[in-house]
Design a protein around this motif. Structure first.
Motif, PDB file in Angstrom:
ATOM      1  N   ARG A   8      40.823  43.660  36.993  1.00 39.41           N
ATOM      2  CA  ARG A   8      40.012  42.694  37.766  1.00 39.41           C
ATOM      3  C   ARG A   8      40.834  41.999  38.826  1.00 39.41           C
ATOM      4  O   ARG A   8      40.323  41.563  39.842  1.00 39.41           O
ATOM      5  CB  ARG A   8      39.423  41.622  36.843  1.00 39.41           C
ATOM      6  CG  ARG A   8      38.425  42.113  35.855  1.00 39.41           C
ATOM      7  CD  ARG A   8      37.990  40.980  34.970  1.00 39.41           C
ATOM      8  NE  ARG A   8      39.182  40.448  34.292  1.00 39.41           N
ATOM      9  CZ  ARG A   8      39.177  39.536  33.361  1.00 39.41           C
ATOM     10  NH1 ARG A   8      38.049  38.998  32.985  1.00 39.41           N
ATOM     11  NH2 ARG A   8      40.283  39.122  32.802  1.00 39.41           N
ATOM     12  N   HIS A   9      42.111  41.835  38.572  1.00 41.74           N
ATOM     13  CA  HIS A   9      43.030  41.202  39.518  1.00 41.74           C
ATOM     14  C   HIS A   9      44.353  41.968  39.445  1.00 41.74           C
ATOM     15  O   HIS A   9      44.797  42.337  38.351  1.00 41.74           O
ATOM     16  CB  HIS A   9      43.244  39.726  39.146  1.00 41.74           C
ATOM     17  CG  HIS A   9      43.900  38.949  40.231  1.00 41.74           C
ATOM     18  ND1 HIS A   9      45.244  39.053  40.505  1.00 41.74           N
ATOM     19  CD2 HIS A   9      43.397  38.071  41.124  1.00 41.74           C
ATOM     20  CE1 HIS A   9      45.553  38.263  41.515  1.00 41.74           C
ATOM     21  NE2 HIS A   9      44.442  37.654  41.912  1.00 41.74           N
ATOM     22  N   PRO A  23      49.399  43.699  29.784  1.00 42.53           N
ATOM     23  CA  PRO A  23      48.649  44.022  30.993  1.00 42.53           C
ATOM     24  C   PRO A  23      47.149  44.123  30.693  1.00 42.53           C
ATOM     25  O   PRO A  23      46.742  44.621  29.639  1.00 42.53           O
ATOM     26  CB  PRO A  23      49.221  45.383  31.414  1.00 42.53           C
ATOM     27  CG  PRO A  23      50.616  45.366  30.892  1.00 42.53           C
ATOM     28  CD  PRO A  23      50.521  44.627  29.573  1.00 42.53           C
ATOM     29  N   GLY A  24      46.366  43.606  31.617  1.00 35.87           N
ATOM     30  CA  GLY A  24      44.914  43.624  31.455  1.00 35.87           C
ATOM     31  C   GLY A  24      44.352  42.391  30.783  1.00 35.87           C
ATOM     32  O   GLY A  24      43.150  42.172  30.804  1.00 35.87           O
ATOM     33  N   GLU A  45      56.595  38.469  38.886  1.00 33.29           N
ATOM     34  CA  GLU A  45      56.864  39.793  38.324  1.00 33.29           C
ATOM     35  C   GLU A  45      55.944  40.834  38.950  1.00 33.29           C
ATOM     36  O   GLU A  45      56.370  41.948  39.273  1.00 33.29           O
ATOM     37  CB  GLU A  45      56.698  39.781  36.806  1.00 33.29           C
ATOM     38  CG  GLU A  45      56.939  41.115  36.134  1.00 33.29           C
ATOM     39  CD  GLU A  45      58.356  41.653  36.276  1.00 33.29           C
ATOM     40  OE1 GLU A  45      58.551  42.838  35.960  1.00 33.29           O
ATOM     41  OE2 GLU A  45      59.270  40.915  36.677  1.00 33.29           O
ATOM     42  N   ALA A  46      54.674  40.495  39.148  1.00 30.38           N
ATOM     43  CA  ALA A  46      53.734  41.419  39.788  1.00 30.38           C
ATOM     44  C   ALA A  46      54.181  41.716  41.221  1.00 30.38           C
ATOM     45  O   ALA A  46      54.148  42.872  41.653  1.00 30.38           O
ATOM     46  CB  ALA A  46      52.323  40.843  39.761  1.00 30.38           C
ATOM     47  N   ILE A  60      47.802  44.940  49.090  1.00 27.83           N
ATOM     48  CA  ILE A  60      46.680  45.330  48.253  1.00 27.83           C
ATOM     49  C   ILE A  60      45.484  44.523  48.730  1.00 27.83           C
ATOM     50  O   ILE A  60      45.598  43.325  48.989  1.00 27.83           O
ATOM     51  CB  ILE A  60      46.980  45.127  46.753  1.00 27.83           C
ATOM     52  CG1 ILE A  60      45.892  45.757  45.916  1.00 27.83           C
ATOM     53  CG2 ILE A  60      47.230  43.681  46.425  1.00 27.83           C
ATOM     54  CD1 ILE A  60      46.294  46.056  44.491  1.00 27.83           C
ATOM     55  N   GLU A  61      44.368  45.206  48.882  1.00 29.67           N
ATOM     56  CA  GLU A  61      43.195  44.581  49.475  1.00 29.67           C
ATOM     57  C   GLU A  61      41.971  44.821  48.618  1.00 29.67           C
ATOM     58  O   GLU A  61      41.855  45.846  47.957  1.00 29.67           O
ATOM     59  CB  GLU A  61      42.966  45.154  50.875  1.00 29.67           C
ATOM     60  CG  GLU A  61      44.144  44.944  51.785  1.00 29.67           C
ATOM     61  CD  GLU A  61      44.116  45.815  53.025  1.00 29.67           C
ATOM     62  OE1 GLU A  61      43.129  46.549  53.217  1.00 29.67           O
ATOM     63  OE2 GLU A  61      45.092  45.762  53.782  1.00 29.67           O
ATOM     64  N   ARG A  62      41.066  43.870  48.647  1.00 27.09           N
ATOM     65  CA  ARG A  62      39.802  43.974  47.928  1.00 27.09           C
ATOM     66  C   ARG A  62      38.928  44.996  48.640  1.00 27.09           C
ATOM     67  O   ARG A  62      38.739  44.931  49.851  1.00 27.09           O
ATOM     68  CB  ARG A  62      39.110  42.604  47.912  1.00 27.09           C
ATOM     69  CG  ARG A  62      37.972  42.545  46.973  1.00 27.09           C
ATOM     70  CD  ARG A  62      38.530  42.369  45.588  1.00 27.09           C
ATOM     71  NE  ARG A  62      37.508  41.872  44.701  1.00 27.09           N
ATOM     72  CZ  ARG A  62      37.356  42.304  43.470  1.00 27.09           C
ATOM     73  NH1 ARG A  62      38.157  43.210  42.986  1.00 27.09           N
ATOM     74  NH2 ARG A  62      36.432  41.813  42.711  1.00 27.09           N
ATOM     75  N   VAL A  63      38.402  45.958  47.879  1.00 28.72           N
ATOM     76  CA  VAL A  63      37.517  46.989  48.414  1.00 28.72           C
ATOM     77  C   VAL A  63      36.326  47.099  47.465  1.00 28.72           C
ATOM     78  O   VAL A  63      36.459  47.614  46.363  1.00 28.72           O
ATOM     79  CB  VAL A  63      38.235  48.353  48.524  1.00 28.72           C
ATOM     80  CG1 VAL A  63      37.282  49.430  49.023  1.00 28.72           C
ATOM     81  CG2 VAL A  63      39.451  48.257  49.411  1.00 28.72           C
TER      82      VAL A  63
END
Length: 87
Positions: A8-9, A23-24, A45-46, A60-63
């Motif tokens: 989700r993010h 993760p998750g 860390e990400a 990284i972009e929202r699509v």
């Protein structure tokens, strides 16, 4: 290798160094309640993992409903210095 487009993010792609959430899974407060934001160390860390995996220029972009990695990132829209006028 973390998949930054699978959650989700994108920050959810890495384990949280503070609360140790996998993760998750969203970060948790010491009381056990869900945190309202990610721990700063998880965000860092990400960022580190993303740059190691995709390079310093990638973004990284929202699509739609998900995320997509753009290897060129914002390079194409960064302001360029104006050429200096000849003297």
């Amino acid at each position: 290798m973390p998949d930054f487009t699978a959650h989700r993010h994108p920050v959810l792609a890495v384990r949280c160094p503070d609360c140790r959430r996998a993760p998750g899974n969203w970060c948790r407060r010491p009381s056990g309640h869900m945190a309202s934001d990610f721990h700063a160390s998880r965000k860092a860390e990400a960022d580190r993992e993303f740059i190691d995996q995709h390079g310093p220029d990638a973004s990284i972009e929202r699509v739609g409903d998900g995320w997509a990695v753009d290897p060129r990132g914002r390079v194409g829209i960064r302001p360029r210095p104006e050429p200096s006028a000849p003297s």
